[in-house]
Motif scaffolding. Structure first.
Motif, PDB file in Angstrom:
ATOM      1  N   ARG A 280       0.831  -1.207   0.000  1.00 31.68           N
ATOM      2  CA  ARG A 280       0.000   0.000   0.000  1.00 31.68           C
ATOM      3  C   ARG A 280       0.872   1.266   0.000  1.00 31.68           C
ATOM      4  NH1 ARG A 280      -4.555  -0.650   4.520  1.00 31.68           N
ATOM      5  NH2 ARG A 280      -5.230   1.317   3.592  1.00 31.68           N
ATOM      6  N   ILE A 281       1.995   1.222   0.716  1.00 33.77           N
ATOM      7  CA  ILE A 281       2.883   2.392   0.782  1.00 33.77           C
ATOM      8  C   ILE A 281       3.588   2.639  -0.547  1.00 33.77           C
ATOM      9  CG2 ILE A 281       5.020   3.286   1.819  1.00 33.77           C
ATOM     10  CD1 ILE A 281       4.154   1.891   4.432  1.00 33.77           C
ATOM     11  N   PHE A 282       4.135   1.570  -1.136  1.00 35.21           N
ATOM     12  CA  PHE A 282       4.943   1.716  -2.350  1.00 35.21           C
ATOM     13  C   PHE A 282       4.143   1.583  -3.642  1.00 35.21           C
ATOM     14  CE2 PHE A 282       8.189   0.749   0.807  1.00 35.21           C
ATOM     15  CZ  PHE A 282       9.202   1.637   0.468  1.00 35.21           C
ATOM     16  N   GLY A 283       2.901   1.164  -3.534  1.00 32.63           N
ATOM     17  CA  GLY A 283       2.053   1.081  -4.716  1.00 32.63           C
ATOM     18  C   GLY A 283       2.069  -0.257  -5.427  1.00 32.63           C
ATOM     19  N   SER A 284       3.121  -1.054  -5.214  1.00 34.24           N
ATOM     20  CA  SER A 284       3.203  -2.385  -5.809  1.00 34.24           C
ATOM     21  C   SER A 284       4.256  -3.192  -5.066  1.00 34.24           C
ATOM     22  CB  SER A 284       3.564  -2.314  -7.295  1.00 34.24           C
ATOM     23  OG  SER A 284       4.920  -1.925  -7.457  1.00 34.24           O
ATOM     24  N   ALA A 285       4.159  -4.515  -5.198  1.00 28.24           N
ATOM     25  CA  ALA A 285       5.153  -5.388  -4.574  1.00 28.24           C
ATOM     26  C   ALA A 285       6.526  -5.159  -5.202  1.00 28.24           C
ATOM     27  CB  ALA A 285       4.724  -6.850  -4.724  1.00 28.24           C
ATOM     28  N   LYS A 286       6.551  -4.889  -6.507  1.00 26.74           N
ATOM     29  CA  LYS A 286       7.816  -4.654  -7.216  1.00 26.74           C
ATOM     30  C   LYS A 286       8.530  -3.424  -6.667  1.00 26.74           C
ATOM     31  CE  LYS A 286       9.671  -4.225 -11.935  1.00 26.74           C
ATOM     32  NZ  LYS A 286      10.350  -2.915 -11.828  1.00 26.74           N
ATOM     33  N   ASN A 287       7.799  -2.320  -6.486  1.00 29.69           N
ATOM     34  CA  ASN A 287       8.404  -1.097  -5.954  1.00 29.69           C
ATOM     35  C   ASN A 287       8.909  -1.295  -4.528  1.00 29.69           C
ATOM     36  OD1 ASN A 287       7.980   0.329  -8.297  1.00 29.69           O
ATOM     37  ND2 ASN A 287       6.056   1.247  -7.615  1.00 29.69           N
ATOM     38  N   ALA A 288       8.121  -2.050  -3.732  1.00 27.99           N
ATOM     39  CA  ALA A 288       8.547  -2.314  -2.356  1.00 27.99           C
ATOM     40  C   ALA A 288       9.818  -3.151  -2.355  1.00 27.99           C
ATOM     41  CB  ALA A 288       7.433  -3.030  -1.605  1.00 27.99           C
ATOM     42  N   TRP A 289       9.854  -4.148  -3.211  1.00 26.82           N
ATOM     43  CA  TRP A 289      11.015  -5.047  -3.314  1.00 26.82           C
ATOM     44  C   TRP A 289      12.288  -4.262  -3.675  1.00 26.82           C
ATOM     45  CZ3 TRP A 289      12.033 -10.171  -2.518  1.00 26.82           C
ATOM     46  CH2 TRP A 289      13.130 -10.740  -3.163  1.00 26.82           C
TER      47      TRP A 289
ATOM     48  N   ARG B 155      -4.234 -10.422  -2.197  1.00 30.58           N
ATOM     49  CA  ARG B 155      -5.092  -9.546  -1.405  1.00 30.58           C
ATOM     50  C   ARG B 155      -5.034  -8.099  -1.900  1.00 30.58           C
ATOM     51  NH1 ARG B 155      -4.755  -7.831   5.012  1.00 30.58           N
ATOM     52  NH2 ARG B 155      -6.816  -6.856   5.076  1.00 30.58           N
ATOM     53  N   HIS B 156      -3.837  -7.599  -2.239  1.00 30.79           N
ATOM     54  CA  HIS B 156      -3.727  -6.190  -2.619  1.00 30.79           C
ATOM     55  C   HIS B 156      -4.370  -5.914  -3.980  1.00 30.79           C
ATOM     56  CE1 HIS B 156      -0.043  -8.115  -4.152  1.00 30.79           C
ATOM     57  NE2 HIS B 156       0.013  -7.183  -5.083  1.00 30.79           N
ATOM     58  N   PHE B 157      -4.769  -6.969  -4.689  1.00 33.46           N
ATOM     59  CA  PHE B 157      -5.555  -6.806  -5.912  1.00 33.46           C
ATOM     60  C   PHE B 157      -7.043  -7.093  -5.661  1.00 33.46           C
ATOM     61  CE2 PHE B 157      -1.743  -7.879  -8.876  1.00 33.46           C
ATOM     62  CZ  PHE B 157      -1.294  -6.567  -8.749  1.00 33.46           C
ATOM     63  N   ASN B 158      -7.407  -7.240  -4.384  1.00 32.22           N
ATOM     64  CA  ASN B 158      -8.802  -7.531  -3.978  1.00 32.22           C
ATOM     65  C   ASN B 158      -9.336  -8.806  -4.617  1.00 32.22           C
ATOM     66  OD1 ASN B 158      -9.206  -5.168  -2.331  1.00 32.22           O
ATOM     67  ND2 ASN B 158      -9.362  -3.967  -4.203  1.00 32.22           N
ATOM     68  N   GLU B 159      -8.490  -9.829  -4.681  1.00 36.31           N
ATOM     69  CA  GLU B 159      -8.878 -11.089  -5.310  1.00 36.31           C
ATOM     70  C   GLU B 159      -9.333 -12.144  -4.306  1.00 36.31           C
ATOM     71  OE1 GLU B 159      -5.956 -10.778  -9.249  1.00 36.31           O
ATOM     72  OE2 GLU B 159      -5.288 -11.910  -7.495  1.00 36.31           O
ATOM     73  N   LEU B 160      -9.274 -11.832  -3.030  1.00 32.80           N
ATOM     74  CA  LEU B 160      -9.722 -12.772  -2.008  1.00 32.80           C
ATOM     75  C   LEU B 160     -11.248 -12.762  -1.917  1.00 32.80           C
ATOM     76  CD1 LEU B 160      -6.714 -12.660  -1.276  1.00 32.80           C
ATOM     77  CD2 LEU B 160      -7.367 -12.508   1.135  1.00 32.80           C
ATOM     78  N   PRO B 161     -11.858 -13.836  -1.353  1.00 34.04           N
ATOM     79  CA  PRO B 161     -13.292 -13.781  -1.069  1.00 34.04           C
ATOM     80  C   PRO B 161     -13.618 -12.518  -0.277  1.00 34.04           C
ATOM     81  CG  PRO B 161     -12.475 -15.997  -0.713  1.00 34.04           C
ATOM     82  CD  PRO B 161     -11.267 -15.145  -0.994  1.00 34.04           C
ATOM     83  N   GLN B 162     -14.723 -11.898  -0.592  1.00 35.61           N
ATOM     84  CA  GLN B 162     -15.026 -10.552  -0.095  1.00 35.61           C
ATOM     85  C   GLN B 162     -14.939 -10.419   1.423  1.00 35.61           C
ATOM     86  OE1 GLN B 162     -18.780  -9.030  -1.454  1.00 35.61           O
ATOM     87  NE2 GLN B 162     -18.634  -7.167  -0.251  1.00 35.61           N
ATOM     88  N   LEU B 163     -15.608 -11.291   2.164  1.00 35.45           N
ATOM     89  CA  LEU B 163     -15.608 -11.173   3.614  1.00 35.45           C
ATOM     90  C   LEU B 163     -14.227 -11.440   4.203  1.00 35.45           C
ATOM     91  CD1 LEU B 163     -18.993 -12.794   4.712  1.00 35.45           C
ATOM     92  CD2 LEU B 163     -18.350 -10.385   4.791  1.00 35.45           C
ATOM     93  N   LEU B 164     -13.498 -12.376   3.633  1.00 39.42           N
ATOM     94  CA  LEU B 164     -12.148 -12.666   4.111  1.00 39.42           C
ATOM     95  C   LEU B 164     -11.251 -11.454   3.910  1.00 39.42           C
ATOM     96  CD1 LEU B 164     -10.094 -14.710   5.217  1.00 39.42           C
ATOM     97  CD2 LEU B 164      -9.682 -15.447   2.858  1.00 39.42           C
ATOM     98  N   ASN B 165     -11.429 -10.767   2.811  1.00 40.32           N
ATOM     99  CA  ASN B 165     -10.607  -9.605   2.497  1.00 40.32           C
ATOM    100  C   ASN B 165     -10.778  -8.494   3.530  1.00 40.32           C
ATOM    101  OD1 ASN B 165      -8.751  -8.549   0.390  1.00 40.32           O
ATOM    102  ND2 ASN B 165     -10.272  -6.930   0.227  1.00 40.32           N
ATOM    103  N   GLU B 166     -11.924  -8.482   4.231  1.00 33.77           N
ATOM    104  CA  GLU B 166     -12.190  -7.460   5.242  1.00 33.77           C
ATOM    105  C   GLU B 166     -11.446  -7.712   6.542  1.00 33.77           C
ATOM    106  OE1 GLU B 166     -16.404  -7.394   5.729  1.00 33.77           O
ATOM    107  OE2 GLU B 166     -16.803  -6.709   3.681  1.00 33.77           O
ATOM    108  N   CYS B 167     -10.914  -8.904   6.736  1.00 37.20           N
ATOM    109  CA  CYS B 167     -10.224  -9.252   7.983  1.00 37.20           C
ATOM    110  C   CYS B 167      -8.819  -8.653   7.990  1.00 37.20           C
ATOM    111  CB  CYS B 167     -10.137 -10.773   8.135  1.00 37.20           C
ATOM    112  SG  CYS B 167     -11.740 -11.613   8.096  1.00 37.20           S
ATOM    113  N   ASP B 168      -8.447  -8.062   9.128  1.00 40.44           N
ATOM    114  CA  ASP B 168      -7.131  -7.415   9.223  1.00 40.44           C
ATOM    115  C   ASP B 168      -5.988  -8.387   8.961  1.00 40.44           C
ATOM    116  OD1 ASP B 168      -8.217  -4.953   9.779  1.00 40.44           O
ATOM    117  OD2 ASP B 168      -8.093  -5.177  11.956  1.00 40.44           O
ATOM    118  N   ASP B 169      -6.168  -9.633   9.372  1.00 41.95           N
ATOM    119  CA  ASP B 169      -5.094 -10.623   9.222  1.00 41.95           C
ATOM    120  C   ASP B 169      -5.341 -11.578   8.064  1.00 41.95           C
ATOM    121  OD1 ASP B 169      -7.255 -11.900  10.306  1.00 41.95           O
ATOM    122  OD2 ASP B 169      -6.145 -12.934  11.901  1.00 41.95           O
TER     123      ASP B 169
END
Length: 351
Positions: A10-19, A66-80
């Motif tokens: 979320r901070i760097f905008g992508s996993a590649k930028n963070a890496w 998860r960062h592409f919102n591809e998880l099941p909707q309710l699961l995606n809402e969980c902090d962990d």
């Protein structure tokens, strides 16, 4: 690590930028020290990632991020929620979902409850979720397949194996019948003890409600119920005798107000929101087929009310050759049968 990964993306905008940039920028970020970021950028990790992608492509495994919102909707809402969720088979996120868990040492009492629950809900459009363990989990998946209800099995290891091996054919049947296998673990992860607790949060997170069928004190299903409580999801527990070991965990959840008591399957279905069962029944059986089961007078009055919604008692009297004192007892019988409903002003409708 899950939250750190999600935060960095979320901070760097992508996993590649963070890496590529984390080692230069970590001092500016709250909560990240040198030790935490020291291994990011290691080329060995990229090699492993490439092998993992090849493994998934070869075995028809979908990688949900998860960062592409591809998880099941309710699961995606969980902090962990997991950063990555591997998937085999199909998953329809639009369907209602219910997680059903319990002990590996299931009794005949628990087995009968599961059978009755699926028998009563087989016309409902929902997905069952469990953990593919022996006992309750296995029974949940088998009853789902038997009643043509989609089911999700959440694994505690990677897709390179299937544990327990006894459930291999069942896992294949789940996918054949349109169900899903999920895991957050890559293909190097074995079914280690700590993975099962970690797996349970996904079982709880996917669904708005969790049913605990049977569990002893300290059983793994208690952790699933705890996760569901923490996610502000509903938990239901099947009560049993205080002397029955496999009911003690359920009884304790109810005592601590961490689960609602299951009193009847009908009430449970209502609480779950599976209210389309009657609609499905009416689609399968025509009005005439329902009416055939009634007595002559019941059928006569039922038909009048069916064809004239919110008809009054006086109007019913005007349409058939019976007096009101003979009609009222029949109307009461129809109400008790669940066929009609009365309103103020002595008006009636078919339900």
């Amino acid at each position: 690590m899950i939250l750190n990964f999600y935060k960095l993306v979320r901070i760097f905008g992508s996993a590649k930028n963070a890496w590529e940039n984390i080692k230069k920028e970590y001092k500016k970020l709250d909560g990240f020290g040198h030790k935490m970021v020291s291994d990011i950028g290691n080329p060995e990790h990229l090699k492993f990632a490439n092998k993992e992608i090849e493994f998934c492509e070869k075995n028809n495994i979908k990688i949900n991020l998860r960062h592409f919102n591809e998880l099941p909707q309710l699961l995606n809402e969980c902090d962990d929620a997991p950063a990555i969720l591997y998937q085999k088979g199909n998953f329809d996120n639009s369907k209602e979902k219910v997680s059903i868990v319990g002990t590996r040492n299931m009794t005949s009492y628990g087995k009968q409850f599961i059978h009755d629950f699926f028998e009563e809900t087989k016309s409902c459009n929902y997905i069952s979720v469990s953990g593919l363990a022996l006992g309750v989990d296995k029974e949940v998946h088998e009853q789902s397949v038997h009643n043509q209800i989609s089911t999700v099995a959440v694994l505690a290891h990677g897709f390179h194996l299937l544990y327990p091996a006894k459930n291999r054919k069942l896992s294949e049947k789940i996918i054949e019948e349109g169900g899903t296998l999920f895991t957050e673990f890559n293909s190097s992860r074995k079914p280690d003890r700590e993975n099962f607790i970690q797996r349970n949060r996904i079982v709880a997170g996917i669904s708005p409600s969790t049913i605990v069928v049977e569990t002893a004190f300290g059983g793994g299903s208690i952790s699933t119920a705890t996760f569901a409580n923490n996610y502000n999801r509903e938990v239901f527990a099947l009560p049993g005798k205080v002397t029955d070991k496999q009911s003690q965990g359920c009884n304790h959840l109810i005592f601590q107000n961490k689960a609602k008591t299951i009193s009847t399957i009908k009430d449970l279905i209502d609480n779950l929101g599976f209210n389309n069962t009657k609609l499905k029944t009416e689609e399968l059986f025509s009005h005439n087929e329902i009416a055939v089961q009634l007595t002559e007078n019941q059928e006569l009055i039922y038909n009048v009310i069916f064809n004239n919604p919110q008809i009054s008692l006086d109007d019913i009297v005007g349409k058939i050759n019976l007096s009101s004192h003979k009609i009222l007892p029949v109307i009461l019988e129809l109400e008790l049968l669940g066929k009609i409903k009365s309103f103020s002003g002595r008006q009636f409708i078919v339900i």
